[in-house]
Scaffold this active site. Structure first.
Site, mmCIF file in Angstrom:
data_model
loop_
_atom_site.group_PDB
_atom_site.id
_atom_site.type_symbol
_atom_site.label_atom_id
_atom_site.label_comp_id
_atom_site.label_asym_id
_atom_site.label_seq_id
_atom_site.Cartn_x
_atom_site.Cartn_y
_atom_site.Cartn_z
ATOM 1 N N LEU A 55 94.526 44.018 62.189
ATOM 2 C CA LEU A 55 94.759 42.596 61.933
ATOM 3 C C LEU A 55 96.247 42.395 61.666
ATOM 4 C CD1 LEU A 55 91.718 41.781 59.632
ATOM 5 C CD2 LEU A 55 91.851 41.845 62.119
ATOM 6 N N GLU A 57 99.194 40.406 63.816
ATOM 7 C CA GLU A 57 99.627 39.669 65.002
ATOM 8 C C GLU A 57 101.025 40.065 65.456
ATOM 9 O OE1 GLU A 57 96.195 37.851 63.340
ATOM 10 O OE2 GLU A 57 98.128 38.284 62.385
ATOM 11 N N GLN A 79 93.726 35.859 67.815
ATOM 12 C CA GLN A 79 92.349 35.405 67.637
ATOM 13 C C GLN A 79 92.195 33.900 67.421
ATOM 14 O OE1 GLN A 79 89.835 36.797 64.153
ATOM 15 N NE2 GLN A 79 88.992 38.047 65.815
ATOM 16 N N GLY A 82 96.187 29.443 64.465
ATOM 17 C CA GLY A 82 96.852 29.497 63.167
ATOM 18 C C GLY A 82 97.303 30.885 62.770
ATOM 19 N N PHE A 83 96.799 31.908 63.478
ATOM 20 C CA PHE A 83 97.225 33.278 63.200
ATOM 21 C C PHE A 83 98.509 33.632 63.948
ATOM 22 C CE2 PHE A 83 92.487 34.679 62.629
ATOM 23 C CZ PHE A 83 92.348 33.736 61.623
ATOM 24 N N SER A 84 99.051 32.685 64.711
ATOM 25 C CA SER A 84 100.263 32.953 65.491
ATOM 26 C C SER A 84 101.503 33.059 64.620
ATOM 27 C CB SER A 84 100.483 31.840 66.525
ATOM 28 O OG SER A 84 99.395 31.705 67.385
ATOM 29 N N PRO A 86 102.512 34.697 61.927
ATOM 30 C CA PRO A 86 103.126 35.996 61.622
ATOM 31 C C PRO A 86 103.782 36.653 62.827
ATOM 32 C CG PRO A 86 100.923 35.853 60.665
ATOM 33 C CD PRO A 86 101.071 34.699 61.595
ATOM 34 N N HIS A 126 92.460 27.908 61.307
ATOM 35 C CA HIS A 126 91.676 28.267 62.487
ATOM 36 C C HIS A 126 91.690 27.159 63.539
ATOM 37 C CE1 HIS A 126 90.271 31.252 59.656
ATOM 38 N NE2 HIS A 126 89.573 31.865 60.612
#
Length: 319
Positions: A55, A57, A79, A82-84, A86, A126
């Protein structure tokens, strides 16, 4: 096929044709992805070509850059949109710059898949709408399909480019179904007319295309013929087709999920004013998300442009 199945088919066809192609990301292997876009690919092509990552990014994008530099064809997934955040250092400082920095000696054939936008009432982080952020970065191409057919064709086309592409998949449309032709076709670049009209042009991308088509159906009951332009490629923008559509209808309304301030609608509005100012019968209208953090859960329904807000925008435009 659903859009999810169309993307799965596109990935399978690429892996089948190109032994250098690799899929990796969080849960894309054994699980087949949160949205099952990579379902069955690990079993079919093996764990060395479709594999899970930690986990992390920044590591996913950094690894994609290194693999591309060594002749591989990475097709990584982040995934959720909003995880972009990092991974922004790797996306902006490495992925987008390497081809330019090396004067073409190190092309970056990386197609970064990102399930994007809202519409599924997901938890915070998300559901985001980051197209303006990505489009601002020189060296990146950005695309957002609206239908299963477009998803298949646009992904196959994007994956064949020597440049890094941010492929923004509208999560709310993953389960939309239509007949999908598994061929790339000639018209994969630029915008497309999703519906022809003459009184005004609605400009949208991703899930908002379907919403604009719904508005156009309702407006047609009152004799108002709205043209719907699916922008598809958000970087570069298809200026020719944009100007041709707005020049014909002489009115434009831009619909997007991201906040209004600094959104991609501002760039589109500027292009329209530069090229069509003398033809416009009304100022360019925008119907967008609000200038607040993208909300989670049921509050998302209050945030996203809905049919009523878009219809009010059409009324202002025609008034």
């Amino acid at each position: 096929m659903s859009m999810q199945q169309a993307l799965n088919a596109a990935l399978a066809d690429i892996l089948d044709a190109d032994p250098r192609a690799l899929i990796f990301g969080e849960d894309v292997g054994r699980l087949g992805g949160v949205f099952r876009v990579t379902d069955g690919l690990r079993q079919r092509f093996g764990a060395e070509r479709c594999f899970d990552t930690p986990l992390a990014e920044s590591a996913i994008v950094g690894m994609a850059v290194g693999l591309a530099m060594n002749g591989w064809h990475p097709l990584p997934e982040i995934q959720f949109d909003g995880f972009s955040y990092p991974a922004m250092n790797q996306i902006i400082a490495q992925l987008a710059r390497m081809n330019y920095r090396s004067r073409g000696h190190l092309p970056m054939p990386v197609t970064l898949r990102i399930p994007s936008f809202g519409g599924i009432r997901a938890p915070e982080m998300h559901g985001e709408s980051l197209e303006a952020l990505f489009a601002q970065v020189p060296g990146l191409k950005v695309v957002a399909p609206a239908t299963p057919q477009q998803a298949y064709q646009q992904f196959r086309h994007a994956a064949a480019l020597p440049d890094p592409v941010i492929f923004m998949e509208p999560k709310a449309r993953y389960w939309q179904r239509e007949t999908v032709q598994r061929e790339v076709g000639d018209d994969c670049e630029g915008a497309r007319i999703a519906r022809h009209g003459k009184h005004a042009t609605l400009i949208a991308w991703g899930a908002m295309v379907a919403r604009c088509l719904e508005v156009a159906e309702m407006a047609a009951e009152d004799g108002v013929e709205l043209e719907v332009l699916d922008l598809r490629w958000l970087k570069p923008i298809d200026t020719d087709r944009l100007i041709a559509s707005v020049g014909k209808t002489r009115r434009a309304l831009i619909v997007h999920e991201s906040p209004c301030a600094g959104g991609l609608g501002a760039e589109i509005s500027a292009l329209i004013n530069e090229h069509c100012f003398g033809q416009l019968r009304a100022p360019v209208e925008r119907v967008t998300g609000f200038d607040v953090p993208y909300p989670a859960g049921e509050l998302e329904d209050e945030y996203l442009p809905n049919v009523d807000r878009i219809l009010f925008g059409v009324q202002r435009l025609l008034g």
